[in-house]
Design a protein around this motif. Sequence first.
Motif, PDB file in Angstrom:
ATOM      1  N   ASN A 246      27.043  48.062  43.974  1.00 13.22           N
ATOM      2  CA  ASN A 246      26.900  50.092  44.486  1.00 13.22           C
ATOM      3  C   ASN A 246      28.555  50.479  43.735  1.00 13.22           C
ATOM      4  O   ASN A 246      28.471  51.713  43.702  1.00 13.22           O
ATOM      5  N   ASN A 247      28.389  49.331  42.335  1.00 10.14           N
ATOM      6  CA  ASN A 247      29.473  50.320  41.369  1.00 10.14           C
ATOM      7  C   ASN A 247      30.671  50.713  42.366  1.00 10.14           C
ATOM      8  O   ASN A 247      31.044  51.422  40.854  1.00 10.14           O
ATOM      9  N   ILE A 248      31.375  49.686  42.964  1.00  8.64           N
ATOM     10  CA  ILE A 248      32.354  49.856  42.609  1.00  8.64           C
ATOM     11  C   ILE A 248      33.374  49.840  42.073  1.00  8.64           C
ATOM     12  O   ILE A 248      32.872  48.398  41.082  1.00  8.64           O
ATOM     13  N   SER A 249      34.606  50.308  41.783  1.00  6.31           N
ATOM     14  CA  SER A 249      35.243  49.855  40.743  1.00  6.31           C
ATOM     15  C   SER A 249      36.005  48.689  40.189  1.00  6.31           C
ATOM     16  O   SER A 249      35.783  47.974  42.085  1.00  6.31           O
ATOM     17  N   GLU A 250      36.184  47.729  39.507  1.00  7.29           N
ATOM     18  CA  GLU A 250      36.282  46.164  38.988  1.00  7.29           C
ATOM     19  C   GLU A 250      37.785  45.951  39.854  1.00  7.29           C
ATOM     20  O   GLU A 250      37.847  44.573  40.921  1.00  7.29           O
ATOM     21  N   GLU A 251      38.354  47.131  39.782  1.00 10.31           N
ATOM     22  CA  GLU A 251      40.137  46.524  40.088  1.00 10.31           C
ATOM     23  C   GLU A 251      39.642  46.168  42.309  1.00 10.31           C
ATOM     24  O   GLU A 251      40.265  45.342  42.434  1.00 10.31           O
ATOM     25  N   ILE A 252      39.385  47.629  42.386  1.00  8.24           N
ATOM     26  CA  ILE A 252      38.697  47.274  44.057  1.00  8.24           C
ATOM     27  C   ILE A 252      37.867  45.863  44.339  1.00  8.24           C
ATOM     28  O   ILE A 252      38.641  44.594  44.842  1.00  8.24           O
ATOM     29  N   ILE A 253      37.651  45.882  43.182  1.00  8.13           N
ATOM     30  CA  ILE A 253      36.230  43.764  43.629  1.00  8.13           C
ATOM     31  C   ILE A 253      37.567  42.958  43.361  1.00  8.13           C
ATOM     32  O   ILE A 253      37.295  42.088  44.148  1.00  8.13           O
ATOM     33  N   SER A 254      37.921  42.908  42.695  1.00  8.02           N
ATOM     34  CA  SER A 254      39.170  42.174  42.077  1.00  8.02           C
ATOM     35  C   SER A 254      39.937  41.712  43.388  1.00  8.02           C
ATOM     36  O   SER A 254      40.416  40.394  43.832  1.00  8.02           O
ATOM     37  N   TYR A 255      40.590  42.734  44.178  1.00 12.11           N
ATOM     38  CA  TYR A 255      41.440  42.814  45.236  1.00 12.11           C
ATOM     39  C   TYR A 255      40.881  41.845  46.640  1.00 12.11           C
ATOM     40  O   TYR A 255      40.942  40.780  47.566  1.00 12.11           O
ATOM     41  N   VAL A 256      39.053  42.113  46.633  1.00  9.63           N
ATOM     42  CA  VAL A 256      38.464  41.386  48.038  1.00  9.63           C
ATOM     43  C   VAL A 256      38.644  39.887  47.482  1.00  9.63           C
ATOM     44  O   VAL A 256      38.515  39.175  47.909  1.00  9.63           O
ATOM     45  N   LYS A 257      38.164  39.794  46.011  1.00 10.13           N
ATOM     46  CA  LYS A 257      38.501  38.704  45.392  1.00 10.13           C
ATOM     47  C   LYS A 257      39.617  37.709  45.655  1.00 10.13           C
ATOM     48  O   LYS A 257      39.945  36.388  46.162  1.00 10.13           O
ATOM     49  N   ARG A 258      40.168  38.472  45.691  1.00 12.89           N
ATOM     50  CA  ARG A 258      42.005  37.785  45.885  1.00 12.89           C
ATOM     51  C   ARG A 258      41.765  37.492  47.146  1.00 12.89           C
ATOM     52  O   ARG A 258      42.155  36.252  48.111  1.00 12.89           O
ATOM     53  N   PHE A 259      41.201  38.758  47.926  1.00 12.73           N
ATOM     54  CA  PHE A 259      41.586  37.662  49.853  1.00 12.73           C
ATOM     55  C   PHE A 259      40.131  37.119  50.266  1.00 12.73           C
ATOM     56  O   PHE A 259      40.844  35.568  51.124  1.00 12.73           O
ATOM     57  N   LEU A 260      39.081  37.108  49.372  1.00 15.29           N
ATOM     58  CA  LEU A 260      38.386  35.566  49.533  1.00 15.29           C
ATOM     59  C   LEU A 260      39.776  34.378  49.449  1.00 15.29           C
ATOM     60  O   LEU A 260      39.250  33.510  49.873  1.00 15.29           O
ATOM     61  N   ALA A 261      39.821  34.698  48.280  1.00 11.93           N
ATOM     62  CA  ALA A 261      40.811  33.304  47.665  1.00 11.93           C
ATOM     63  C   ALA A 261      42.003  32.623  48.383  1.00 11.93           C
ATOM     64  O   ALA A 261      42.238  31.355  48.613  1.00 11.93           O
ATOM     65  N   TYR A 262      42.688  33.541  49.548  1.00 12.14           N
ATOM     66  CA  TYR A 262      42.921  33.609  49.783  1.00 12.14           C
ATOM     67  C   TYR A 262      42.819  32.423  51.048  1.00 12.14           C
ATOM     68  O   TYR A 262      42.679  31.803  52.049  1.00 12.14           O
ATOM     69  N   HIS A 263      41.663  33.415  51.665  1.00 12.34           N
ATOM     70  CA  HIS A 263      41.286  32.537  53.403  1.00 12.34           C
ATOM     71  C   HIS A 263      40.793  31.507  52.733  1.00 12.34           C
ATOM     72  O   HIS A 263      41.032  30.458  54.015  1.00 12.34           O
ATOM     73  N   THR A 264      40.156  30.727  51.290  1.00 16.99           N
ATOM     74  CA  THR A 264      39.857  29.747  51.308  1.00 16.99           C
ATOM     75  C   THR A 264      40.820  29.120  51.363  1.00 16.99           C
ATOM     76  O   THR A 264      40.713  27.708  51.886  1.00 16.99           O
ATOM     77  N   SER A 265      41.699  29.319  50.619  1.00 18.61           N
ATOM     78  CA  SER A 265      43.421  27.938  50.571  1.00 18.61           C
ATOM     79  C   SER A 265      43.744  28.365  52.299  1.00 18.61           C
ATOM     80  O   SER A 265      43.885  26.774  52.172  1.00 18.61           O
TER      81      SER A 265
END
Length: 317
Positions: A246-265
């Motif tokens: 849905n072409n959401i900004s890379e900035e927002i997607i990066s924050y989602v990825k950070r949260f994914l990484a946090y939960h994974t840790s």
Amino acid sequence: MKKVSIIIPVYNTRDYLRRCLDSVRNQTYTNLEIVCVDDGSTDGSEKIVDEYAGMDSRFVVIHKENGGESSARNTGLKACTGEYIGFMDCDDWIEPDMYQILVEYLEKYEVDMSATGWYKSYDDRDIAMVNNKHVDTGIIDRDKLMKYIYVRDVYQGFAYMWDKLYRREILTVNNEIMLFDEKIRLGGDVIYLARAALNTKSAVYVEENKYHYYQRNASGCHTINLDKRMDWIKSYFIVIDMFEKNNISEEIISYVKRFLAYHTSNVAELACEQEDSGILNQCQDIMRRYEHEYISLNKEYPERIKRYKELEMKEMV
């Protein structure tokens, strides 16, 4: 006065349920449809919801076999009739004017979603979750809404689905109510809020704390079941894919990825405690994949980075 449907999945929370139901029943906004879905309770919660339905005709009670929180919420969504829809967890409670304020702001600003702040609540205290930077007053567009939801360290008051009120239209796709993914045992709300946010053209935030998120070790988000926690990780992969399409900004997607990484840790840490090398290895692969986002967005938290790298390199003894 438009009807507000509040969907409450109920499962074995007898000791907390009356507090939850009383807080809804005593709302200053009175045109409510309180949909309580008993998801196969066995501790007497099923009798409590029937008791409230007998006292107050606004309670709609549905009993079903146990199918999990997403299944219960879907049952409530299919049954609800309100123009506006809200969600509660059955061990939480709300301030008396929460829905009055949410409706007032939704209608004053003619937006799709209204939100309030919340408390992290314990048996002996409430801790107000505050935004560390200013949240816009007045109408918030979708891009700002995404920022407030996913830049979690900064905007703690905006993060969850239960402190919000939604116009029915944004929870509707092709004339059918949008449902939770029942295959995801933990994290269904992560996906649902992302879908609702994508459908939202405008929102408004009330800088007051009105929802009490009760902290108890037996709740789903505190589970030590590794398979369920892996579902939580999966939910963030689904959100990332959805946002990229849905072409959401890379900035927002990066924050989602950070949260994914946090939960994974966190799951990696649990896997170490439970000596599950298979889950640990899966988590470490994901952590390496999103190491850049995690580190670059946590530069002001060196202790987080240190912990992350230690878990990433951990070997099972």
